[in-house]
Scaffold this motif. Structure first.
Motif, PDB file in Angstrom:
ATOM      1  N   LEU A 118       0.864  -1.208   0.000  1.00 42.71           N
ATOM      2  CA  LEU A 118       0.000   0.000   0.000  1.00 42.71           C
ATOM      3  C   LEU A 118       0.887   1.240   0.000  1.00 42.71           C
ATOM      4  N   GLY A 119       1.902   1.167   0.841  1.00 45.27           N
ATOM      5  CA  GLY A 119       2.833   2.310   0.905  1.00 45.27           C
ATOM      6  C   GLY A 119       3.455   2.526  -0.454  1.00 45.27           C
ATOM      7  N   GLY A 120       3.920   1.411  -1.044  1.00 47.77           N
ATOM      8  CA  GLY A 120       4.572   1.491  -2.352  1.00 47.77           C
ATOM      9  C   GLY A 120       3.611   2.026  -3.399  1.00 47.77           C
ATOM     10  N   VAL A 121       2.395   1.482  -3.379  1.00 48.41           N
ATOM     11  CA  VAL A 121       1.416   1.911  -4.383  1.00 48.41           C
ATOM     12  C   VAL A 121       1.123   3.403  -4.216  1.00 48.41           C
ATOM     13  N   SER A 122       0.879   3.816  -2.975  1.00 47.09           N
ATOM     14  CA  SER A 122       0.529   5.250  -2.780  1.00 47.09           C
ATOM     15  C   SER A 122       1.717   6.106  -3.216  1.00 47.09           C
ATOM     16  N   LEU A 123       2.928   5.601  -2.978  1.00 47.46           N
ATOM     17  CA  LEU A 123       4.117   6.356  -3.405  1.00 47.46           C
ATOM     18  C   LEU A 123       4.093   6.516  -4.916  1.00 47.46           C
ATOM     19  N   LEU A 124       3.843   5.404  -5.624  1.00 45.39           N
ATOM     20  CA  LEU A 124       3.832   5.418  -7.092  1.00 45.39           C
ATOM     21  C   LEU A 124       2.724   6.352  -7.587  1.00 45.39           C
ATOM     22  N   VAL A 125       1.546   6.181  -7.010  1.00 46.67           N
ATOM     23  CA  VAL A 125       0.402   6.992  -7.484  1.00 46.67           C
ATOM     24  C   VAL A 125       0.698   8.472  -7.289  1.00 46.67           C
TER      25      VAL A 125
ATOM     26  N   LEU B 157       6.430  15.120 -19.907  1.00 46.18           N
ATOM     27  CA  LEU B 157       5.987  14.276 -21.034  1.00 46.18           C
ATOM     28  C   LEU B 157       6.269  12.818 -20.688  1.00 46.18           C
ATOM     29  N   GLU B 158       7.604  12.516 -20.645  1.00 47.09           N
ATOM     30  CA  GLU B 158       7.831  11.068 -20.374  1.00 47.09           C
ATOM     31  C   GLU B 158       8.254  10.919 -18.918  1.00 47.09           C
ATOM     32  N   MET B 159       7.789   9.830 -18.320  1.00 43.64           N
ATOM     33  CA  MET B 159       8.124   9.571 -16.899  1.00 43.64           C
ATOM     34  C   MET B 159       9.371   8.695 -16.810  1.00 43.64           C
ATOM     35  N   PRO B 160      10.059   8.834 -15.707  1.00 41.94           N
ATOM     36  CA  PRO B 160      11.263   7.972 -15.552  1.00 41.94           C
ATOM     37  C   PRO B 160      10.883   6.498 -15.627  1.00 41.94           C
ATOM     38  N   GLY B 161      11.820   5.709 -16.120  1.00 45.73           N
ATOM     39  CA  GLY B 161      11.615   4.264 -16.341  1.00 45.73           C
ATOM     40  C   GLY B 161      11.046   3.571 -15.126  1.00 45.73           C
ATOM     41  N   TRP B 162      11.605   3.889 -13.927  1.00 52.04           N
ATOM     42  CA  TRP B 162      11.183   3.120 -12.720  1.00 52.04           C
ATOM     43  C   TRP B 162       9.709   3.382 -12.457  1.00 52.04           C
ATOM     44  N   LEU B 163       9.263   4.645 -12.760  1.00 51.07           N
ATOM     45  CA  LEU B 163       7.868   4.988 -12.471  1.00 51.07           C
ATOM     46  C   LEU B 163       6.951   4.249 -13.449  1.00 51.07           C
TER      47      LEU B 163
END
Ligand code: FAD
Ligand code: EGU
Length: 473
Positions: free
Chosen positions: A435-442, A454-460
Motif C-alpha cells: 500500500l505504501g509502495g502503491v501510494s508512493l507510485l500513485v 511528457l515522459e516519466m522515468p523508467g522506474w515509475l
C-alpha cells in the motif's frame, strides 16, 4: 492390623534423585498421601560446605513459581530471591541499556540453587510419610517388579521395591538408562559446541552491588555471551558462554586480558583483573547437553521428570521451571485419574512430551539465534519492537518470551501462537509495504502529470504497469 491394612492400600513411591525436581515432587506426592522414599546419590547438601561446578543461581519464572505455590513454598523462595525487572544489555563501548520484561508486576527472580534445594528437601522431610536416603546411588531398577538396586557410601548394595519409580535423576539419569533398554523407546542427545564457565562479580568496596541489582545483565556478542544474575550477598554469579575451542585457545593471562578487553571491557573492573585471571585459568568450561526422549513412562511402574526426561540448553532459563511445571502436570493428571498409575502415566507422556520438545526447540533456537545474530543493537531492537507491539495489541501480540516466562500457556501453544503472529506480522508488513509502495507510485505519477512532464522515468513507468497488472490480476 489397621496400620498394616492402610500400608497395603497406600501407594509406595521411590523418587530417584533428590535435586530440585525430585525434592519438589516429593512434596507433591507426600501431599497425595503416598509413602515416599527419596534416594539421592550425593550427601545431604544441607551438611555440605559448597557445591561446585553448577549454575549456582537460576532464573525462576512463572511456571516454577506456580509449582512452588502448589506446595505452599512460593513465598519462602521469593523472599530469598532477587527480582529482575529488566535485562541490562552491556554493549562493547560500555554503554548499558535496560529493556523491561513487561509491566511492573512482570519480573523474574534470581534464586540461589543450593538454598532452593535445601528448602525443598527440608519441606519434604516435614511430611511423616517421606523418608530421605542420601548417599544412595541407583544402579538398576526392574520395571516388572518395581525392584531397585542402590549403592551406598560404604559400597554396599541396598535393595528396595515400590509401586512406582520416579526418575528425577538429571540429564544423565540412571532410570532413563534402564528405559533405553526397552523396545520403542526413542532417545536423542546433542552436546552443543559451547561450554560455560562461572565467574563472580563481588560486591563493591563499600559492600554494595557492583552493578544495578534488579536486572539480568547480558553481554550479547554473537559467538559469545555473558550473563550475570544477582545474589543475596550482593555479588553476581556471572556465566560466560563460549565455544570450547575458544576457551582452549586462551591459555595465559595475556591472551585472557586481550580477549576480555576486546569483548567485555566494562566487565574487567567488575570481575577484578586478578580474580578473573585466577578463576578463568583454574576452571574448566562445562558442557551443555540437550536430551529428548519418548515415552516418559513404563506401564504403571516408572516415570521420568525434569532433566532426566528433557535436558535443555539454558538459553531460555526454563530447565528448572519446566521440571517444576512437570510436577503440577503430573499432579493434576493423578487427580483426574484417581491415582490410577496405569491410566495416569500414559496420559502424562501424551500431554507433557509435546510441550517439553517445544521448549527444548525454543531454547535451542535461542542458542542458535543468540550465537549468530544477536549483538546488543539487534537484541535491543527486537525486544523493543516486541514490547511496542505488545503495548499496542496486548491481547494479540504477546511476545514469545512473555508467553514462555510469564504465563502457563502450554509450551507447544506458545510456538503455534507465535507462528500465527509471524504470519500476521509478515502479511501486515507486506500489505503496508505494498500500500505504501502503491501510494508512493500513485502520488509520484500524479506529481509528474501535474508538472506536465511528457515522459516519466523508467522506474515509475515500470511501477505503474506493475500495479496495473497486479490490480487487474
Ligand atoms: C549454566 C546453566 C544455567 C541454568 N540456568 C537456569 C535458569 O536460569 N533457570 C532454570 O529454570 N533452569 C536453569 N538451568 C537448568 C537447571 O539447572 C536444570 O533444569 C535443573 O537443575 C534440573 O533439575 P533436576 O532435579 O531435574 O536435575 P538435577 O538438578 O540435575 O538433579 C538431579 C539429582 O539426581 C541425583 N542423581 C543423579 N544420578 C543419580 C542416581 N543414579 N541415583 C541417585 N541420585 C542421582 C543428582 O545428585 C542430583 O541431585 C541451568 C542449567 C545450566 C547448566
Ligand atoms: C544462570 O544462567 C543462565 C543462563 C541463561 C539464561 C538464564 C540464566 C536466564 N535466562 C533467561 N532467558 C529469558 C528469555 O526469555 N530470553 C529470551 C533470554 C534468553 C537469553 Cl540467552 C538471554 F541472555 C536473555 C533473555 C531475556 O529475555 O532476558 C528470560 Cl525471561 S530469563 C537465560
Amino acid at each position: 492390623s489397621l496400620r498394616k491394612m492402610v500400608q497395603e492400600q497406600t501407594k509406595h513411591v521411590a523418587i530417584c534423585g533428590g535435586g530440585l525436581v525430585g525434592a519438589l515432587n516429593a512434596c507433591y506426592m507426600a501431599q497425595r498421601g503416598y509413602r515416599v522414599d527419596v534416594y539421592e546419590m550425593r550427601q545431604d547438601i544441607r551438611t555440605q560446605e559448597i557445591v561446585r561446578g553448577r549454575s549456582i543461581n537460576l532464573a525462576l519464572s512463572c511456571r516454577g513459581r506456580e509449582a512452588l505455590k502448589g506446595v505452599g513454598l512460593e513465598e519462602t523462595i521469593v523472599k530469598n530471591g532477587i527480582p529482575m525487572h529488566a535485562r541490562m544489555i552491556h554493549d562493547r563501548d560500555g554503554k548499558r541499556r535496560p529493556i523491561l520484561y513487561g509491566t511492573r508486576d512482570q519480573y523474574i527472580m534470581s534464586v540461589d540453587r543450593r538454598l532452593l534445594n535445601e528448602v525443598l528437601l527440608t519441606e519434604a522431610e516435614k511430611y511423616e510419610n517421606v523418608k530421605l536416603h542420601f548417599n544412595h546411588k541407583l544402579l538398576t531398577c526392574n520395571f516388572d517388579t518395581g525392584e531397585m538396586l542402590f549403592q551406598n557410601e560404604k559400597g554396599d548394595q541396598v535393595k528396595a521395591s515400590v509401586d512406582l519409580v520416579v526418575g528425577t535423576d538429571g540429564a544423565f539419569s540412571a532410570v532413563r538408562k534402564q528405559m533405553m533398554k526397552l523396545s520403542r523407546f526413542d532417545y536423542q542427545q546433542t552436546y552443543i559446541p559451547h561450554g560455560y564457565m562461572e565467574l563472580n562479580i563481588p560486591p563493591s568496596a563499600d559492600n554494595e552491588f557492583a552493578m544495578e541489582a534488579n536486572y539480568l545483565h547480558i553481554w550479547p556478542r554473537n559467538e559469545f555471551m555473558m550473563i550475570a544474575l544477582p545474589n543475596l550477598d550482593r555479588s553476581f554469579t556471572t556465566t560466560l558462554f563460549m565455544p570450547f575451542d575458544i576457551f582452549s585457545s586462551i591459555t595465559d593471562e595475556r591472551q585472557l586480558m586481550d580477549f576480555f578487553t576486546d569483548k567485555f571491557p566494562d566487565s574487567i573492573p567488575l570481575l577484578g583483573q586478578e580474580a578473573l585471571k585466577k578463576s578463568f585459568l583454574s576452571s574448566k568450561p562445562l558442557p551443555m547437553v540437550t536430551v529428548k526422549c519418548e515415552p516418559y513412562h513404563v506401564k504403571d511402574k516408572a516415570v521420568i521428570m525434569g532433566d532426566a526426561a528433557h535436558a535443555l540448553v539454558p538459553f531460555y532459563g526454563q530447565g528448572m521451571n519446566c521440571g517444576f511445571e512437570d510436577c503440577i502436570v503430573l499432579n493434576d493428571i493423578l487427580d483426574q485419574c484417581g491415582d490410577d498409575f496405569a491410566k495416569a502415566l500414559p496420559e502424562y507422556t501424551r500431554i507433557r512430551n509435546v510441550d517439553a520438545k517445544a521448549i527444548s526447540d525454543l531454547a535451542m533456537y535461542n542458542y542458535v539465534e543468540m550465537r549468530s545474530s544477536v549483538n546488543s543493537k539487534l537484541f535491543l531492537i527486537r525486544k523493543k519492537l516486541d514490547n511496542l507491539l505488545y503495548k499496542l495489541f496486548p491481547k494479540t501480540w504477546v511476545p514469545l518470551y512473555t508467553m514462555v516466562s510469564f504465563t502457563r500457556i502450554r509450551y507447544h501453544e506458545c510456538i503455534s501462537r507465535r507462528e500465527w503472529q509471524d504470519k500476521v506480522l509478515t502479511h501486515t508488513l507486506r500489505t503496508a509495504a505494498v500500500l505504501g509502495g502503491v501510494s508512493l507510485l500513485v502520488s509520484a505519477h500524479a506529481l509528474y502529470r501535474h508538472q506536465g512532464a511528457l515522459e516519466m522515468p523508467g522506474w515509475l513507468q515500470a511501477g505503474i504497469s506493475l500495479v496495473e497488472g497486479w490490480v487487474r490480476g
